[in-house]
Design a protein around this motif. Structure first.
Motif, PDB file in Angstrom:
ATOM      1  N   ALA A  37     -40.616 -11.471  13.917  1.00 27.54           N
ATOM      2  CA  ALA A  37     -41.972 -11.845  13.550  1.00 27.54           C
ATOM      3  C   ALA A  37     -42.685 -13.086  14.053  1.00 27.54           C
ATOM      4  CB  ALA A  37     -42.163 -12.011  11.762  1.00 27.54           C
ATOM      5  N   TRP A  38     -41.930 -14.216  14.124  1.00 24.80           N
ATOM      6  CA  TRP A  38     -42.400 -15.277  14.540  1.00 24.80           C
ATOM      7  C   TRP A  38     -42.781 -15.182  16.297  1.00 24.80           C
ATOM      8  CZ3 TRP A  38     -42.096 -16.100   9.914  1.00 24.80           C
ATOM      9  CH2 TRP A  38     -40.589 -16.293   9.219  1.00 24.80           C
ATOM     10  N   ASP A  79     -43.198  -6.576  10.550  1.00 26.24           N
ATOM     11  CA  ASP A  79     -41.604  -7.047  10.793  1.00 26.24           C
ATOM     12  C   ASP A  79     -40.896  -7.582   9.646  1.00 26.24           C
ATOM     13  OD1 ASP A  79     -42.223  -6.060  13.557  1.00 26.24           O
ATOM     14  OD2 ASP A  79     -42.097  -8.144  14.293  1.00 26.24           O
ATOM     15  N   ILE A  80     -41.577  -8.504   9.033  1.00 26.83           N
ATOM     16  CA  ILE A  80     -41.115  -9.239   7.782  1.00 26.83           C
ATOM     17  C   ILE A  80     -40.822  -8.178   6.707  1.00 26.83           C
ATOM     18  CG2 ILE A  80     -41.399 -10.771   5.790  1.00 26.83           C
ATOM     19  CD1 ILE A  80     -43.226 -12.419   7.928  1.00 26.83           C
ATOM     20  N   ARG A  81     -41.593  -7.301   6.354  1.00 25.32           N
ATOM     21  CA  ARG A  81     -41.295  -6.223   5.458  1.00 25.32           C
ATOM     22  C   ARG A  81     -40.188  -5.538   5.848  1.00 25.32           C
ATOM     23  NH1 ARG A  81     -44.341  -2.450   1.779  1.00 25.32           N
ATOM     24  NH2 ARG A  81     -43.385  -0.534   2.453  1.00 25.32           N
ATOM     25  N   ARG A  82     -40.217  -5.109   7.079  1.00 28.78           N
ATOM     26  CA  ARG A  82     -38.873  -4.305   7.502  1.00 28.78           C
ATOM     27  C   ARG A  82     -37.679  -5.062   7.205  1.00 28.78           C
ATOM     28  NH1 ARG A  82     -40.079  -3.582  12.766  1.00 28.78           N
ATOM     29  NH2 ARG A  82     -41.904  -2.417  12.308  1.00 28.78           N
ATOM     30  N   ALA A  83     -37.771  -6.306   7.600  1.00 24.65           N
ATOM     31  CA  ALA A  83     -36.471  -7.067   7.631  1.00 24.65           C
ATOM     32  C   ALA A  83     -35.933  -7.061   6.041  1.00 24.65           C
ATOM     33  CB  ALA A  83     -36.777  -8.680   8.210  1.00 24.65           C
ATOM     34  N   LEU A 120     -46.404 -19.953   9.726  1.00 24.02           N
ATOM     35  CA  LEU A 120     -45.891 -18.665   9.141  1.00 24.02           C
ATOM     36  C   LEU A 120     -44.537 -19.076   8.579  1.00 24.02           C
ATOM     37  CD1 LEU A 120     -46.655 -16.011   8.244  1.00 24.02           C
ATOM     38  CD2 LEU A 120     -45.784 -15.049  10.151  1.00 24.02           C
ATOM     39  N   VAL A 121     -43.783 -19.615   9.454  1.00 25.36           N
ATOM     40  CA  VAL A 121     -42.338 -19.927   9.104  1.00 25.36           C
ATOM     41  C   VAL A 121     -42.329 -20.633   7.658  1.00 25.36           C
ATOM     42  CG1 VAL A 121     -39.964 -21.361   9.429  1.00 25.36           C
ATOM     43  CG2 VAL A 121     -41.078 -19.712  11.353  1.00 25.36           C
ATOM     44  N   ILE A 134     -31.521 -18.656   5.484  1.00 24.80           N
ATOM     45  CA  ILE A 134     -32.116 -17.229   5.956  1.00 24.80           C
ATOM     46  C   ILE A 134     -32.832 -17.508   7.200  1.00 24.80           C
ATOM     47  CG2 ILE A 134     -33.652 -15.494   5.065  1.00 24.80           C
ATOM     48  CD1 ILE A 134     -32.600 -15.828   2.288  1.00 24.80           C
ATOM     49  N   LEU A 135     -33.563 -18.680   6.996  1.00 21.94           N
ATOM     50  CA  LEU A 135     -34.415 -18.757   8.236  1.00 21.94           C
ATOM     51  C   LEU A 135     -33.715 -19.164   9.489  1.00 21.94           C
ATOM     52  CD1 LEU A 135     -37.709 -20.069   6.149  1.00 21.94           C
ATOM     53  CD2 LEU A 135     -37.313 -17.852   7.195  1.00 21.94           C
ATOM     54  N   GLY A 136     -32.549 -19.536   9.464  1.00 20.19           N
ATOM     55  CA  GLY A 136     -31.711 -20.013  10.491  1.00 20.19           C
ATOM     56  C   GLY A 136     -31.778 -21.140  10.861  1.00 20.19           C
TER      57      GLY A 136
END
Ligand code: GDP
Length: 297
Positions: free
Chosen positions: A14-15, A35-39, A76-77, A295-297
């Motif tokens: 997404a990013w 993408d976020i929704r799918r993830a 967004l992050v 989660i955001l790594g």
């Protein structure tokens, strides 16, 4: 494997789609949001939680003023990070202690989730805090459960009260508490019977034990590997017996994140501790902000 690795990778895509843009707009955010929704769905986050999360992130991301020097993807992050922390309850939910000792903690959970292990881990954790503990074995359906608790109690140096499998769980618990009080124990942890599935007998027995011991904390142990199912269990147990929080185990395994992200929102109850291994020291308080960062790594 990195915890929630798949979720982290999903979010990264997404990013990446925002690279080279100079502003977050309703248009250029649409695809990253998909993408976020799918993830999140692939991580087994429950659908209503995903929906409200996406709605709220979209609204905040588009409404955010452009900050000089901060790229749209970083913005967004940040919004996603804040919403993840919010979703998981924002603050750490500390264990509550009774005003006058002893504090009674009732532990419930289905079979195999790691409840017996959590009993001993929690006793170990409290002991390190300087509290004296006693474990009460009120799981009378599996003699092996009593043996296992006794062995783990020895391992962490905490006494285990048991009366075998003949007595009634609520009576065992009452007797155990009397014994613990006579020894001026600070915290009593009551292990209750698990079943393979939720059933009426288990719930009424839990209610009876709860009535008998008047606990300060009633914690449901759930397995992170079961995803959103764990969240609906927390909700069910809360409606049925009234609980104060959850303990999420097996976060070291191949879990996808759905449980950690759904429990608070679905049940209204916080995760108080997480288990991340089989050793006694593998139990720690649940920190929403640290989890979001992972989660955001
Ligand atoms: P119970 O039936 O709920 O009492 O479950 P147990 O405490 O007996 O645990 C079931 C299995 O899960 C055991 O093999 C434990 O060692 C294991 N286990 C418990 N907690 C964790 C954890 O946080 N991580 C991992 N990897 N294994 C765990």
């Amino acid at each position: 494997a990195e915890m929630f690795g798949q979720l982290t990778t999903g979010l990264e895509s997404a990013w990446n789609k925002l690279r080279g843009t100079d502003q977050l707009t309703k248009d250029n955010i649409a695809e990253p949001m998909r993408d976020i929704r799918r993830a999140l769905l692939e991580a087994d986050v429950s659908l209503p939680v995903v929906r409200s999360f996406i709605e709220s992130v979209t609204e905040k991301a588009v409404g955010t003023d452009v900050i000089r020097g901060v790229k749209p993807e970083q913005q967004l992050v940040k919004v996603v990070n804040d919403e993840l922390v919010q979703l998981m309850g924002r603050e750490v939910s500390d264990l509550v202690f009774a005003k006058t000792a002893p504090t009674v903690i009732l532990l419930a959970g289905l079979q195999g989730v790691g409840k017996t292990t959590v009993c001993a881990k929690l006793a170990y954790y409290l002991k390190k805090m300087g509290k004296s503990c006693m474990l009460i074995a009120a799981d009378v359906y599996r003699p092996a459960a009593i043996d296992q608790l006794t062995i783990l109690g020895k391992q962490v140096g905490v006494p285990v009260y048991s009366e075998g499998t003949e007595a009634k769980p609520s009576q065992i618990a009452k007797n155990g508490i009397k014994e613990a009080k006579s020894k001026k124990t600070d915290v009593i942890i009551v292990d209750t019977a698990g079943r393979l599935q939720v059933d009426k007998a288990m719930m009424s027995e839990l209610k009876e034990v709860k009535r008998a011991v008047n606990p300060t904390e009633v914690l449901l142990v759930v397995d992170a590997m079961t995803g959103q199912e764990a969240a609906s269990l927390v909700s069910t147990f809360n409606v049925e017996i009234g609980i104060t929080g959850a303990i999420l185990t097996k976060l070291d395994g191949d879990s996808r994140g759905g449980a950690a992200l759904s429990i608070k929102e679905v049940s209204g109850k916080p995760i108080k501790f997480v288990g991340r291994g089989e050793r006694m020291e593998d139990l720690e308080p649940f920190y929403p902000d640290r989890m979001a960062q992972r989660i955001l790594g």
